[in-house]
Design an enzyme around this catalytic site. Structure first.
Site, PDB file in Angstrom:
ATOM      1  N   ASN A 272     -23.425  13.444  -2.546  1.00 30.13           N
ATOM      2  CA  ASN A 272     -22.033  13.711  -2.939  1.00 30.13           C
ATOM      3  C   ASN A 272     -21.119  13.768  -1.717  1.00 30.13           C
ATOM      4  O   ASN A 272     -20.015  13.194  -1.706  1.00 30.13           O
ATOM      5  CB  ASN A 272     -21.925  15.053  -3.667  1.00 30.13           C
ATOM      6  CG  ASN A 272     -22.523  15.027  -5.067  1.00 30.13           C
ATOM      7  OD1 ASN A 272     -22.806  13.953  -5.608  1.00 30.13           O
ATOM      8  ND2 ASN A 272     -22.713  16.195  -5.642  1.00 30.13           N
TER       9      ASN A 272
ATOM     10  N   GLY B  37     -12.509  28.853  -4.093  1.00 24.48           N
ATOM     11  CA  GLY B  37     -12.055  28.162  -5.304  1.00 24.48           C
ATOM     12  C   GLY B  37     -10.552  27.930  -5.279  1.00 24.48           C
ATOM     13  O   GLY B  37     -10.002  27.465  -4.263  1.00 24.48           O
TER      14      GLY B  37
ATOM     15  N   VAL C   9     -17.005  21.182 -10.926  1.00 25.32           N
ATOM     16  CA  VAL C   9     -18.331  20.873 -10.367  1.00 25.32           C
ATOM     17  C   VAL C   9     -18.137  19.882  -9.209  1.00 25.32           C
ATOM     18  O   VAL C   9     -17.439  18.875  -9.348  1.00 25.32           O
ATOM     19  CB  VAL C   9     -19.269  20.275 -11.436  1.00 25.32           C
ATOM     20  CG1 VAL C   9     -20.642  19.976 -10.823  1.00 25.32           C
ATOM     21  CG2 VAL C   9     -19.406  21.235 -12.611  1.00 25.32           C
TER      22      VAL C   9
ATOM     23  N   ASP D 136     -18.425  19.978  -2.482  1.00 22.75           N
ATOM     24  CA  ASP D 136     -18.901  18.753  -1.822  1.00 22.75           C
ATOM     25  C   ASP D 136     -17.721  17.870  -1.403  1.00 22.75           C
ATOM     26  O   ASP D 136     -17.741  17.272  -0.317  1.00 22.75           O
ATOM     27  CB  ASP D 136     -19.835  17.966  -2.750  1.00 22.75           C
ATOM     28  CG  ASP D 136     -21.157  18.698  -2.968  1.00 22.75           C
ATOM     29  OD1 ASP D 136     -21.526  19.522  -2.116  1.00 22.75           O
ATOM     30  OD2 ASP D 136     -21.805  18.440  -3.998  1.00 22.75           O
TER      31      ASP D 136
ATOM     32  N   ARG E  45      -9.879  16.057 -12.316  1.00 23.59           N
ATOM     33  CA  ARG E  45     -10.465  14.944 -13.072  1.00 23.59           C
ATOM     34  C   ARG E  45     -11.896  15.319 -13.468  1.00 23.59           C
ATOM     35  O   ARG E  45     -12.540  16.127 -12.796  1.00 23.59           O
ATOM     36  CB  ARG E  45     -10.482  13.674 -12.225  1.00 23.59           C
ATOM     37  CG  ARG E  45      -9.148  13.421 -11.529  1.00 23.59           C
ATOM     38  CD  ARG E  45      -8.994  12.022 -11.031  1.00 23.59           C
ATOM     39  NE  ARG E  45      -9.580  11.745  -9.748  1.00 23.59           N
ATOM     40  CZ  ARG E  45      -9.017  10.955  -8.833  1.00 23.59           C
ATOM     41  NH1 ARG E  45      -7.832  10.392  -9.068  1.00 23.59           N
ATOM     42  NH2 ARG E  45      -9.627  10.693  -7.698  1.00 23.59           N
TER      43      ARG E  45
HETATM   44  P1  ADP Z   1     -18.025  25.506  -4.553  1.00 27.99           P
HETATM   45  O1  ADP Z   1     -17.867  24.341  -5.491  1.00 27.99           O
HETATM   46  O2  ADP Z   1     -18.928  25.195  -3.400  1.00 27.99           O
HETATM   47  O3  ADP Z   1     -18.304  26.836  -5.199  1.00 27.99           O
HETATM   48  P2  ADP Z   1     -15.216  26.268  -4.352  1.00 27.99           P
HETATM   49  O4  ADP Z   1     -15.208  26.494  -5.819  1.00 27.99           O
HETATM   50  O5  ADP Z   1     -14.851  27.417  -3.479  1.00 27.99           O
HETATM   51  O6  ADP Z   1     -16.597  25.665  -3.835  1.00 27.99           O
HETATM   52  O7  ADP Z   1     -14.217  25.041  -4.071  1.00 27.99           O
HETATM   53  C1  ADP Z   1     -14.140  24.396  -2.828  1.00 27.99           C
HETATM   54  C2  ADP Z   1     -12.690  24.037  -2.546  1.00 27.99           C
HETATM   55  O8  ADP Z   1     -12.224  23.158  -3.584  1.00 27.99           O
HETATM   56  C3  ADP Z   1     -11.731  25.225  -2.564  1.00 27.99           C
HETATM   57  O9  ADP Z   1     -11.651  25.856  -1.302  1.00 27.99           O
HETATM   58  C4  ADP Z   1     -10.415  24.552  -2.949  1.00 27.99           C
HETATM   59  O10 ADP Z   1      -9.802  23.949  -1.842  1.00 27.99           O
HETATM   60  C5  ADP Z   1     -10.874  23.448  -3.907  1.00 27.99           C
HETATM   61  N1  ADP Z   1     -10.791  23.936  -5.293  1.00 27.99           N
HETATM   62  C6  ADP Z   1     -11.789  24.427  -6.060  1.00 27.99           C
HETATM   63  N2  ADP Z   1     -11.318  24.816  -7.268  1.00 27.99           N
HETATM   64  C7  ADP Z   1      -9.991  24.571  -7.258  1.00 27.99           C
HETATM   65  C8  ADP Z   1      -8.917  24.738  -8.191  1.00 27.99           C
HETATM   66  N3  ADP Z   1      -9.129  25.278  -9.403  1.00 27.99           N
HETATM   67  N4  ADP Z   1      -7.671  24.359  -7.820  1.00 27.99           N
HETATM   68  C9  ADP Z   1      -7.433  23.817  -6.611  1.00 27.99           C
HETATM   69  N5  ADP Z   1      -8.388  23.623  -5.679  1.00 27.99           N
HETATM   70  C10 ADP Z   1      -9.651  23.993  -5.993  1.00 27.99           C
END
Ligand code: ADP
Length: 313
Positions: free
Chosen positions: A45, A228, A254, A258, A291
């Site tokens: 990925n 997130g 998901v 990556d 997406r």
């Molecule tokens: P993982 O998938 O490893 O748990 P995260 O959920 O923290 O990682 O997401 C990684 C990065 O992706 C975040 O720091 C952010 O920049 C982006 N991201 C994830 N979820 C969102 C969201 N709902 N809106 C905007 N950006 C997001």
């Protein structure tokens, strides 16, 4: 060919996803509603994410070709990823995730067979010494054995190649590997676990800051802790700062991590600063979560607009 050369050492899987109204009970057979078979694995990925963002990517991995392995390699090549140093093993299974999704409860059950990912050895990595030592950035995650990653980091560091360790999934990490890590990337849950923080009822940002303090005290020079939709806590010698995520309508998160790592690696390989690298990673991840899909949702550089145009390394 981009001069932003990135090598990814890591896992590659075939994800087989069956959808039904609900999950079956043990011993039960249910009619399914849909099925997809898509390439995955954190290593693959991240290689695809970086290639779509314009990096010149070589992938170092081991793929069992007893079933589906050749299709996995072909899919990477179709993304422009160099697979010269992907070792094919005819007698082994590739990594396979069998995923069942229950529509009504939104639940899933997964059996993950690591297959050839568990066999990646230091000797496989040594055969990739040339691309490793010519890279600008080396990226690895924890879905392959740590001795193989350690060998890659040793080879890379000997030539001044910068190393990114994405410490996912949450596992104990060999201190020797952490000592060779220029930038550690992990989500807040992984960070709390790696830092040995007690379970605490605190905000995600407070947990990330406490984990960053503990990991910086262990000597890690740069940390990116993802939160997130809240963004990324950056910790380096200049201190700690929270860089906010872009506001988007998230439909499938998901693979967000990556895509983020692929973006950070690409911009860092272009010679951009750590904060600029985080900006590219977050822009790419925000578009990807808006997406459906994992690799299929990862954006190409042009989709991010002129503010994020590629820079020459
Ligand atoms: P993982 O998938 O490893 O748990 P995260 O959920 O923290 O990682 O997401 C990684 C990065 O992706 C975040 O720091 C952010 O920049 C982006 N991201 C994830 N979820 C969102 C969201 N709902 N809106 C905007 N950006 C997001």
């Amino acid at each position: 060919m981009s001069s932003a050369r990135v090598v990814v050492v890591g896992s590659i899987n075939m994800d087989m996803v069956a959808h039904a109204r609900r999950l079956p009970r043990p011993g039960e057979t249910l009619p399914g509603e849909d099925f997809q078979m898509t390439p995955g694995g954190k290593g693959a990925n991240q290689a695809v994410a970086a290639a779509r963002l314009g990096a010149s990517v070589s992938f170092v991995s081991r793929v069992g070709t007893r079933v589906h392995g050749r299709a996995l390699i072909a899919a990477l090549r179709a993304e422009g990823v160099d697979t010269t140093h992907v070792v094919e093993d005819e007698s082994a299974l590739p990594g396979i995730a069998v995923i069942m999704v229950g529509r009504e409860g939104g639940e899933n059950s997964i059996i993950y067979v690591p297959g050839s990912n568990a066999q990646l050895a230091a000797a496989d990595v040594q055969r990739a010494a040339a691309p490793l030592q010519q890279a600008r950035v080396l990226v690895a995650q924890l879905e392959v054995p740590q001795p193989a990653i350690l060998e890659a980091f040793r080879l890379a560091r000997a030539q001044g190649v910068r190393t990114i360790l994405n410490a996912a999934p949450a596992l104990a990490v060999d201190p020797a590997l952490l000592a060779l890590t220029d930038c550690l990337v992990l989500n807040e849950t992984e960070a709390a676990q790696l830092a040995g923080l007690p379970d605490a009822v605190q905000s995600a940002e407070a947990v990330a800051r406490a984990a960053a303090n503990a990991l910086q005290a262990q000597g890690l020079p740069r940390l990116l802790i993802t939160l997130g939709a809240q963004g990324v806590l950056v910790a380096d010698e200049a201190g700690q700062r929270l860089l906010p995520a872009r506001r988007v309508q998230a439909v499938d998160t998901v693979g967000a991590g990556d895509t983020f790592v692929g973006g950070v690696a690409t911009a860092w390989a272009e010679g951009q600063s750590l904060d600029e690298a985080v900006r590219l990673g977050q822009a790419a991840a925000a578009l990807a979560v808006s997406r459906v899909g994992v690799q299929g949702a990862m954006p190409r550089r042009e989709e991010l607009g002129p503010d994020f145009a590629a820079r020459s390394a």
